[in-house]
Design a protein around this motif. Structure first.
Motif, PDB file in Angstrom:
ATOM      1  N   PRO A 110      -4.737 -16.850 -20.244  1.00 27.30           N
ATOM      2  CA  PRO A 110      -4.389 -17.464 -18.957  1.00 27.30           C
ATOM      3  C   PRO A 110      -2.873 -17.568 -18.774  1.00 27.30           C
ATOM      4  O   PRO A 110      -2.128 -17.690 -19.750  1.00 27.30           O
ATOM      5  N   ASP A 111      -2.437 -17.521 -17.531  1.00 25.71           N
ATOM      6  CA  ASP A 111      -1.015 -17.728 -17.239  1.00 25.71           C
ATOM      7  C   ASP A 111      -0.633 -19.200 -17.401  1.00 25.71           C
ATOM      8  O   ASP A 111       0.458 -19.522 -17.856  1.00 25.71           O
TER       9      ASP A 111
ATOM     10  N   ALA B  13       3.804 -25.537 -27.750  1.00 25.72           N
ATOM     11  CA  ALA B  13       4.784 -24.467 -27.979  1.00 25.72           C
ATOM     12  C   ALA B  13       4.187 -23.082 -27.715  1.00 25.72           C
ATOM     13  O   ALA B  13       4.913 -22.121 -27.419  1.00 25.72           O
ATOM     14  N   GLU B  14       2.873 -22.982 -27.792  1.00 30.81           N
ATOM     15  CA  GLU B  14       2.215 -21.707 -27.497  1.00 30.81           C
ATOM     16  C   GLU B  14       2.295 -21.361 -26.013  1.00 30.81           C
ATOM     17  O   GLU B  14       2.126 -20.208 -25.626  1.00 30.81           O
ATOM     18  N   TYR B  15       2.465 -22.391 -25.195  1.00 30.30           N
ATOM     19  CA  TYR B  15       2.458 -22.193 -23.733  1.00 30.30           C
ATOM     20  C   TYR B  15       3.689 -22.843 -23.116  1.00 30.30           C
ATOM     21  O   TYR B  15       3.591 -23.789 -22.353  1.00 30.30           O
ATOM     22  N   PRO B  16       4.873 -22.346 -23.448  1.00 32.34           N
ATOM     23  CA  PRO B  16       6.091 -23.028 -22.992  1.00 32.34           C
ATOM     24  C   PRO B  16       6.182 -23.035 -21.459  1.00 32.34           C
ATOM     25  O   PRO B  16       6.131 -21.976 -20.833  1.00 32.34           O
ATOM     26  N   MET B  17       6.304 -24.224 -20.885  1.00 36.87           N
ATOM     27  CA  MET B  17       6.384 -24.422 -19.430  1.00 36.87           C
ATOM     28  C   MET B  17       5.203 -23.740 -18.710  1.00 36.87           C
ATOM     29  O   MET B  17       5.330 -23.300 -17.572  1.00 36.87           O
ATOM     30  N   ARG B  18       4.086 -23.712 -19.402  1.00 33.80           N
ATOM     31  CA  ARG B  18       2.883 -23.123 -18.801  1.00 33.80           C
ATOM     32  C   ARG B  18       1.700 -24.085 -18.880  1.00 33.80           C
ATOM     33  O   ARG B  18       0.578 -23.710 -18.539  1.00 33.80           O
TER      34      ARG B  18
ATOM     35  N   THR C 294       2.212 -38.105 -10.819  1.00 35.05           N
ATOM     36  CA  THR C 294       3.274 -37.153 -11.131  1.00 35.05           C
ATOM     37  C   THR C 294       2.669 -35.911 -11.779  1.00 35.05           C
ATOM     38  O   THR C 294       1.978 -36.027 -12.789  1.00 35.05           O
ATOM     39  N   ALA C 295       2.949 -34.747 -11.211  1.00 33.12           N
ATOM     40  CA  ALA C 295       2.559 -33.487 -11.850  1.00 33.12           C
ATOM     41  C   ALA C 295       3.779 -32.925 -12.547  1.00 33.12           C
ATOM     42  O   ALA C 295       4.860 -32.870 -11.963  1.00 33.12           O
ATOM     43  N   HIS C 296       3.607 -32.556 -13.819  1.00 33.53           N
ATOM     44  CA  HIS C 296       4.769 -32.101 -14.587  1.00 33.53           C
ATOM     45  C   HIS C 296       4.351 -31.063 -15.620  1.00 33.53           C
ATOM     46  O   HIS C 296       3.185 -31.000 -16.015  1.00 33.53           O
ATOM     47  N   PHE C 297       5.306 -30.271 -16.025  1.00 29.60           N
ATOM     48  CA  PHE C 297       5.089 -29.386 -17.161  1.00 29.60           C
ATOM     49  C   PHE C 297       5.075 -30.237 -18.428  1.00 29.60           C
ATOM     50  O   PHE C 297       5.817 -31.226 -18.535  1.00 29.60           O
TER      51      PHE C 297
ATOM     52  N   LEU D 219       0.254 -27.237  -8.183  1.00 33.06           N
ATOM     53  CA  LEU D 219      -0.320 -25.943  -8.557  1.00 33.06           C
ATOM     54  C   LEU D 219       0.036 -24.881  -7.516  1.00 33.06           C
ATOM     55  O   LEU D 219       0.425 -23.763  -7.860  1.00 33.06           O
ATOM     56  N   LYS D 220      -0.075 -25.241  -6.253  1.00 34.19           N
ATOM     57  CA  LYS D 220       0.279 -24.304  -5.185  1.00 34.19           C
ATOM     58  C   LYS D 220       1.732 -23.834  -5.336  1.00 34.19           C
ATOM     59  O   LYS D 220       2.027 -22.641  -5.222  1.00 34.19           O
ATOM     60  N   LEU D 221       2.628 -24.779  -5.616  1.00 30.04           N
ATOM     61  CA  LEU D 221       4.041 -24.443  -5.766  1.00 30.04           C
ATOM     62  C   LEU D 221       4.262 -23.512  -6.953  1.00 30.04           C
ATOM     63  O   LEU D 221       5.014 -22.536  -6.863  1.00 30.04           O
ATOM     64  N   VAL D 222       3.611 -23.818  -8.068  1.00 27.36           N
ATOM     65  CA  VAL D 222       3.779 -22.986  -9.260  1.00 27.36           C
ATOM     66  C   VAL D 222       3.168 -21.605  -9.040  1.00 27.36           C
ATOM     67  O   VAL D 222       3.780 -20.580  -9.345  1.00 27.36           O
ATOM     68  N   PHE D 223       1.968 -21.578  -8.459  1.00 27.00           N
ATOM     69  CA  PHE D 223       1.264 -20.294  -8.293  1.00 27.00           C
ATOM     70  C   PHE D 223       1.986 -19.389  -7.295  1.00 27.00           C
ATOM     71  O   PHE D 223       1.829 -18.173  -7.332  1.00 27.00           O
ATOM     72  N   GLU D 224       2.763 -19.974  -6.397  1.00 21.36           N
ATOM     73  CA  GLU D 224       3.523 -19.166  -5.440  1.00 21.36           C
ATOM     74  C   GLU D 224       4.942 -18.870  -5.936  1.00 21.36           C
ATOM     75  O   GLU D 224       5.803 -18.479  -5.152  1.00 21.36           O
ATOM     76  N   ASP D 225       5.181 -19.074  -7.211  1.00 18.40           N
ATOM     77  CA  ASP D 225       6.492 -18.786  -7.822  1.00 18.40           C
ATOM     78  C   ASP D 225       7.632 -19.534  -7.131  1.00 18.40           C
ATOM     79  O   ASP D 225       8.702 -18.979  -6.894  1.00 18.40           O
TER      80      ASP D 225
END
Lengths: 275, 275, 275, 275
Positions: C155-156, C173-178, C210-213, C256-262
């Motif tokens: 998964p992304d 650490a396997e999914y940095p900022m993901r 709050t949504a956060h990485f 999620l919308k913001l992240v998925f739209e880069d």
């Protein structure tokens, strides 16, 4: 147990009502009252911890209230609803999810669509879906078909969850103040069709949604809840439609919760809402 | 006339109080009550149209309430305040304007600044301004000077309108739950100095303001009102400071209105606010 | 097609980039840029109507940008996600509904729950649900099991939709900022467990989400989106939990919308978000 | 220095403009652009650190832009304004305070009232106040008197800060898109007089305020900013009026800031606002 009272105002109503309640040794969880001074109307909503015989309590309350008083005692609040839809899924899906997880405060009995698009999502949750096309028939025929399907369920409320047909006064009269609609604008702005197109053309910096009871005048019924969100010049009509979906969903959900919890009174084409 | 009651909860309180009120033929404009079930505490605020002898009414209420009840009857609500400031004008100016146009719900008796910057704006409105520098003296001396200036006015409340010095517990103890501060963050986030700097560094997407009573713990007193506004990555610290001023002004104004109208109760380091 | 650029700032970057784009005769739908002056960093997001060969375009952009530049070209933006849950349904259900109606901007590949409660709702939408209990095993074992299930999907992003276990630094650490989490408070207030209980005890007049990485510090990762709603003294902890669910759902959906739209860049434990 | 450009859209505009700017070695503080695809219009606002000769820069920009381009270069943004009022103080006082503390982004040259009520507050800040009664004269005479007073000041903008008279098309035509009004409703709802009375009668759950440029159609000019706040059944018309004052003040303040910072473009009776 919820007790709801509406009557002409007079001095001593709160004392009289609370005296009845305290004689029954009922613990008041919450009490809200409002007096419309201009109309001389008194509204009260009481929530008590205990569940007692509603008939006896109503009798006692009647004996201390004006004769015009309407008293509604709801021992176990749980409503039954039918939902009318067209093609847009967002409001319906939100209702289905809350229904599935028992947080709607009501039971969805069936869903009727004038298109067949939303059958699948309903059936995945085991909810009966009926397709009643509005095409190639008169409005009267169309509504008679809907009515025939709904009647056996005897729903407390009809919820128009982005149902894009205008119901006739005759149909609405069957469910007085029991049809709840979500309109995709901050009423009274942008009554009728295509409010986002109108909002775009006017260049507003807000869009909104309004949940209201349906009356005989289009989008003129008593407002239950409404909300706005900011937009800017970069929003196209489809952008407004998409942003609007979020607010339509949440305003309708809030309005339904308020109605299902017996928090909404209607008079003079307005509502008293004890949030 | 406003009647405010706080006591241990028991069945029948509303009936008892409203019975006293209705025997006096008082018209209730608004009645709000709240019970903290966990703490077994009852709070009520009544607003009645008539003004009657408060001593007699208090006596009658006492006779039906638990012995621990505190009753506060406010025939003509109007408070007196002293305002403490440093250099920032926005909260003070808003208070001065409302005071000048008689919409503050209180009278500003004097303004004390630990800098002299805001003398001019005060004097333009005929408000006495005192400059008490905090420099080259102990906190104790500083506060004694302030105290000496304030005492003759016997203000009901001290308002810290962006006063950037921390008051000692001894000073605060002189005005228990009567010192109101505006803090420039959504507490409990960013307690203490430079909240906007901290907000910037944390990368929050909101900034806020909190109006609270001052207690002995820095920024830990009972919260009266708070609000947030969105920010984004493009906000520098000064941008946040500027945007924050608008919200600081409006949150403090709202909190003062609530307090001056006897809508705020304090207990357990929390507030009950009947908005 | 979306083009995303991050590099050290220097004069002429916009001219250089837009010159490359215009030479390709690409129509810019939207262009957003931001410079962090303090850090001397340049960020740009370009959306163009056409889809062209990304390798060639990247090559041309590299030739005009500083050597440290990261360029990301997304011809057909569509992400793949795995969702982790515990027992609460509201965020997951919202994601499943949007996924089902193709409006999520991503595809849900699977859902993993440390309880089995949410299997039914997933399976109704044909989404694979895995139950991985955290009980009677070490955190390491627990996470290895999750990892083994996720890995084949590649998964992304991992979305923690009210997943109530703290993931280890090794896992994160396997999914940095993901890894994207929704926390039920307005961070940095009320970090860690039971934020609504803490909010209740502090007597705040707002609750938030709050949504956060996810980073190695609990609830300290870069914030993507956050929002608050008003509460008052009458809100019990369960009332706050219920009210909070609405805002948790909508804040996570927006993030999620913001992240998925880069639209989201991460640096210095903060985000740049081009909304 | 602020550079503002509006022209027909074509490929390569951003490259061309930013190339001119970078050749001058200007550091871009912020750059915002928008294309209205439907109208094929391009809008850009650039803020650069340096102040250079505007005539030369405009010449260079013209050489790379379509012939229809309007270019506006503002070396030291500072506007001059005249304010028109009636009796309500809140918007005027906010403007006077910001003017006094040099945070308005403009200079108040004079205030004209059709009543004399607000003379005192103006004079306390040393601002010239003129009383021009609308009584016992024609609208034409009334407006000629105002015009005669304003003209010597040559203000950039007229601000209608709760000015309750409708200006004639002839007067407005003298100040095209330079008259800014605050209307006390969320337009297009409740156009014209007594919007709070109408809001009360309709039973809305929101009230709002709208700042807009004045055009020949009453309350139909391009909207700059608008906002709503929640109300409920307990709000009387005077309660709405009072609550509305807060939002009228803040919406007008925001709109003025946007206009004074050259962030607002007008076309097709709509605005592009680069916030």
């Amino acid at each position: 147990m919820i007790i709801v009272i509406q009557c002409a105002d007079q001095v001593g109503l709160v004392a009289a009502i609370s005296s009845v309640v305290s004689k029954q040794q009922l613990n008041i969880i919450s009490m809200r009252e409002y007096v419309d001074k201009a109309e001389n109307l008194f509204f009260m909503r009481l929530e008590v911890e205990e569940i007692i015989d509603p008939i006896q309590l109503e009798h006692q309350l009647k004996s201390v209230l004006p004769t015009d008083a309407t008293i509604h005692i709801n021992p176990i609040p749980h409503k039954k609803i039918a939902v009318l839809v067209t093609k847009e899924y967002h409001c319906l899906a939100d209702i289905l999810i809350r229904n599935f997880f028992n947080t709607l405060g009501a039971t969805v009995q069936c869903v009727i669509g004038n298109h067949d698009d939303l059958r699948d999502v309903c059936e995945r949750f085991g909810i009966q879906f009926y397709h009643v096309s509005h095409e190639e028939k008169s409005k009267d025929e169309f509504e008679k078909q809907i009515e025939a399907l709904i009647q056996p369920y005897a729903p407390d409320y009809l919820v128009l969850a982005k149902f894009m047909r205008i119901l006739s006064p005759a149909f609405v009269a069957e469910y007085p103040m029991r049809v709840i609609n979500i309109h995709h604008s901050f009423l009274p702005a942008f009554i009728g069709a295509n409010p986002y197109r109108k909002a775009y053309e006017r260049g507003v910096k807000l869009i909104g949604a309004t949940a209201h009871f349906v009356s005989n005048e289009l989008d003129e019924g008593p407002i239950i809840a409404q909300q706005t969100i900011p937009v800017n010049h970069s929003f196209t009509v489809p952008d407004m439609v998409n942003a609007g979906k979020e607010i339509e969903t949440s305003v309708l959900a809030r309005a339904l919760k308020l109605v299902f919890e017996d928090r909404v009174f209607v008079y003079n084409n307005k509502t008293v809402v004890f949030e």
